[in-house]
Motif scaffolding. Structure first.
Motif, PDB file in Angstrom:
ATOM      1  N   PRO A 122       3.407   4.579  11.378  1.00  0.00           N
ATOM      2  CA  PRO A 122       2.450   4.096  12.378  1.00  0.00           C
ATOM      3  C   PRO A 122       2.711   2.628  12.707  1.00  0.00           C
ATOM      4  O   PRO A 122       3.051   1.837  11.819  1.00  0.00           O
ATOM      5  CB  PRO A 122       1.093   4.258  11.671  1.00  0.00           C
ATOM      6  N   TYR A 124      -9.411  -6.061   0.571  1.00  0.00           N
ATOM      7  CA  TYR A 124      -7.972  -6.272   0.649  1.00  0.00           C
ATOM      8  C   TYR A 124      -7.333  -5.517   1.799  1.00  0.00           C
ATOM      9  O   TYR A 124      -6.179  -5.728   2.133  1.00  0.00           O
ATOM     10  CB  TYR A 124      -7.325  -5.858  -0.672  1.00  0.00           C
ATOM     11  N   GLY A 125      -8.083  -4.609   2.445  1.00  0.00           N
ATOM     12  CA  GLY A 125      -7.545  -3.966   3.635  1.00  0.00           C
ATOM     13  C   GLY A 125      -7.323  -2.480   3.557  1.00  0.00           C
ATOM     14  O   GLY A 125      -6.576  -1.926   4.365  1.00  0.00           O
ATOM     15  N   PRO A 139      -6.429  -5.938   6.663  1.00  0.00           N
ATOM     16  CA  PRO A 139      -5.961  -4.658   7.192  1.00  0.00           C
ATOM     17  C   PRO A 139      -4.760  -4.710   8.129  1.00  0.00           C
ATOM     18  O   PRO A 139      -4.256  -3.662   8.504  1.00  0.00           O
ATOM     19  CB  PRO A 139      -7.184  -4.120   7.928  1.00  0.00           C
ATOM     20  N   TYR A 175       0.309   5.347   1.132  1.00  0.00           N
ATOM     21  CA  TYR A 175      -0.535   6.347   1.764  1.00  0.00           C
ATOM     22  C   TYR A 175       0.189   7.690   1.735  1.00  0.00           C
ATOM     23  O   TYR A 175       1.416   7.748   1.737  1.00  0.00           O
ATOM     24  CB  TYR A 175      -0.828   5.982   3.225  1.00  0.00           C
ATOM     25  N   TYR A 229      -3.036   0.432  -4.075  1.00  0.00           N
ATOM     26  CA  TYR A 229      -2.815  -0.906  -3.535  1.00  0.00           C
ATOM     27  C   TYR A 229      -2.348  -1.865  -4.625  1.00  0.00           C
ATOM     28  O   TYR A 229      -2.872  -1.871  -5.740  1.00  0.00           O
ATOM     29  CB  TYR A 229      -4.119  -1.428  -2.915  1.00  0.00           C
ATOM     30  N   TYR A 270      -1.269  -4.562   8.501  1.00  0.00           N
ATOM     31  CA  TYR A 270      -0.003  -4.505   7.786  1.00  0.00           C
ATOM     32  C   TYR A 270       1.005  -3.611   8.493  1.00  0.00           C
ATOM     33  O   TYR A 270       0.679  -2.857   9.407  1.00  0.00           O
ATOM     34  CB  TYR A 270      -0.187  -4.089   6.333  1.00  0.00           C
ATOM     35  N   LEU A 327       3.877   7.197   2.917  1.00  0.00           N
ATOM     36  CA  LEU A 327       4.072   5.972   3.680  1.00  0.00           C
ATOM     37  C   LEU A 327       3.787   4.762   2.809  1.00  0.00           C
ATOM     38  O   LEU A 327       2.815   4.728   2.057  1.00  0.00           O
ATOM     39  CB  LEU A 327       3.109   5.952   4.877  1.00  0.00           C
ATOM     40  N   LEU A 386      -7.480   1.135   4.419  1.00  0.00           N
ATOM     41  CA  LEU A 386      -7.811   1.772   5.685  1.00  0.00           C
ATOM     42  C   LEU A 386      -8.191   3.237   5.492  1.00  0.00           C
ATOM     43  O   LEU A 386      -7.574   3.938   4.689  1.00  0.00           O
ATOM     44  CB  LEU A 386      -6.618   1.697   6.648  1.00  0.00           C
ATOM     45  N   ASP A 439      -6.042  -1.245  -7.042  1.00  0.00           N
ATOM     46  CA  ASP A 439      -6.833  -0.070  -6.671  1.00  0.00           C
ATOM     47  C   ASP A 439      -5.915   1.141  -6.728  1.00  0.00           C
ATOM     48  O   ASP A 439      -4.907   1.180  -6.036  1.00  0.00           O
ATOM     49  CB  ASP A 439      -7.422  -0.242  -5.271  1.00  0.00           C
ATOM     50  N   PHE A 472      -5.234   6.938   1.846  1.00  0.00           N
ATOM     51  CA  PHE A 472      -4.934   5.871   0.878  1.00  0.00           C
ATOM     52  C   PHE A 472      -4.645   6.451  -0.493  1.00  0.00           C
ATOM     53  O   PHE A 472      -5.352   7.336  -0.982  1.00  0.00           O
ATOM     54  CB  PHE A 472      -6.134   4.926   0.816  1.00  0.00           C
ATOM     55  N   PHE A 482       3.878  -0.671   8.444  1.00  0.00           N
ATOM     56  CA  PHE A 482       4.264   0.549   7.747  1.00  0.00           C
ATOM     57  C   PHE A 482       5.773   0.771   7.795  1.00  0.00           C
ATOM     58  O   PHE A 482       6.431   0.393   8.771  1.00  0.00           O
ATOM     59  CB  PHE A 482       3.600   1.770   8.392  1.00  0.00           C
ATOM     60  N   GLY A 483       6.290   1.417   6.749  1.00  0.00           N
ATOM     61  CA  GLY A 483       7.647   1.934   6.778  1.00  0.00           C
ATOM     62  C   GLY A 483       7.664   3.282   7.478  1.00  0.00           C
ATOM     63  O   GLY A 483       6.619   3.785   7.909  1.00  0.00           O
ATOM     64  N   PHE A 526       0.840  -1.198   0.000  1.00  0.00           N
ATOM     65  CA  PHE A 526       0.000   0.000   0.000  1.00  0.00           C
ATOM     66  C   PHE A 526       0.876   1.249   0.000  1.00  0.00           C
ATOM     67  O   PHE A 526       1.951   1.266   0.587  1.00  0.00           O
ATOM     68  CB  PHE A 526      -0.860   0.069   1.269  1.00  0.00           C
TER      69      PHE A 526
END
Lengths: 113, 116
Positions: B44, B101-102, A100, A35, A48, A102, A91, B104, A56, A45, A104-105, A33
């Motif tokens: 986060p 798929y998640g 959901p 963000y 993806y 996951y 991010l 957020l 997406d 977001f 993050f870096g 993902f």
């Protein structure tokens, strides 16, 4: 690596310049993902990937934003002709499965001057 | 349209006392909720989550409560410690409607400061 790695950590770009932000997800993670987090806001977001497929991209703010993950591992977020409103922390997150939960870096802080 | 809202930008608490962080949502499709904690210059990190089939989930000092009828959730930290000082984000996802798929949706965050 042990975590999601993003580079560079900081990027200053002149308005109109193109930038490329890199994300190295955790090895073997299927989902990836991107963000965007503006100052004082929560992450929003952008896009993806499931392996190499971009499933997406509804959050990309304009056609100046482009993301790819050609081999299903490393991903690059490219922003063309940067504008001041693109200044934010970008991010990346990855996950072994879909869903959901996951990791993050630390993000790339982009400042457009 | 802010689908997830954290109306308190900041919260200050004494060490040892309870911290209560609140979150409201508007999208009835959301069925999974998470709290993330963020330190400066870091991404986060996941803290605790709750599915809509439950109204409470507990993990050590952290408890999340979900009130579906009010579309409200809260995070309780007891006892609060100075190391808990960070920005806390509430996030929500939907398992149907094409985002299973998640993806957020995050709130704006609440800055928690725990004083020694």
């Amino acid at each position: 690596g042990a975590g999601v790695s993003q580079s560079p950590r900081y990027k200053v770009a002149k308005r109109g310049q193109d930038v490329a932000l890199r994300c190295d997800p955790i090895s073997g993670h299927v989902s990836l993902f991107w963000y965007q987090q503006a100052l004082g806001q929560g992450p929003e977001f952008l896009t993806y990937f499931q392996n190499e497929a971009q499933l997406d991209k509804s959050g990309l703010p304009s056609d100046r934003f482009f993301a790819e993950r050609p081999e299903g591992s490393v991903s690059t977020l490219k922003i063309q002709r940067t504008q001041q409103e693109d200044s934010a922390v970008y991010l990346c997150a990855s996950s072994k499965t879909t869903g959901p939960g996951y990791t993050f870096g630390s993000g790339t802080r982009l400042t457009v001057v | 349209d802010q689908q997830v809202k954290q109306n308190s930008p900041s919260l200050s608490v004494q060490e040892g006392r309870i911290s209560i962080l609140n979150c409201d949502y508007t999208n009835s499709m959301f069925d999974y909720f998470l709290w993330y904690k963020k330190y400066p210059a870091e991404g986060p990190t996941f803290l605790i989550s709750i599915s809509s089939i439950k109204d409470k989930n507990e993990d050590g000092r952290f408890t999340v409560f979900l009130n579906k009828s009010a579309k409200h959730l809260s995070l309780h930290i007891v006892p609060s410690q100075p190391g808990d000082s960070a920005v806390y984000f509430c996030a929500a996802s939907a398992s149907s409607g094409g985002t299973s798929y998640g993806k957020l949706t995050f709130g704006q965050g609440t800055i928690l400061t725990v004083h020694p």
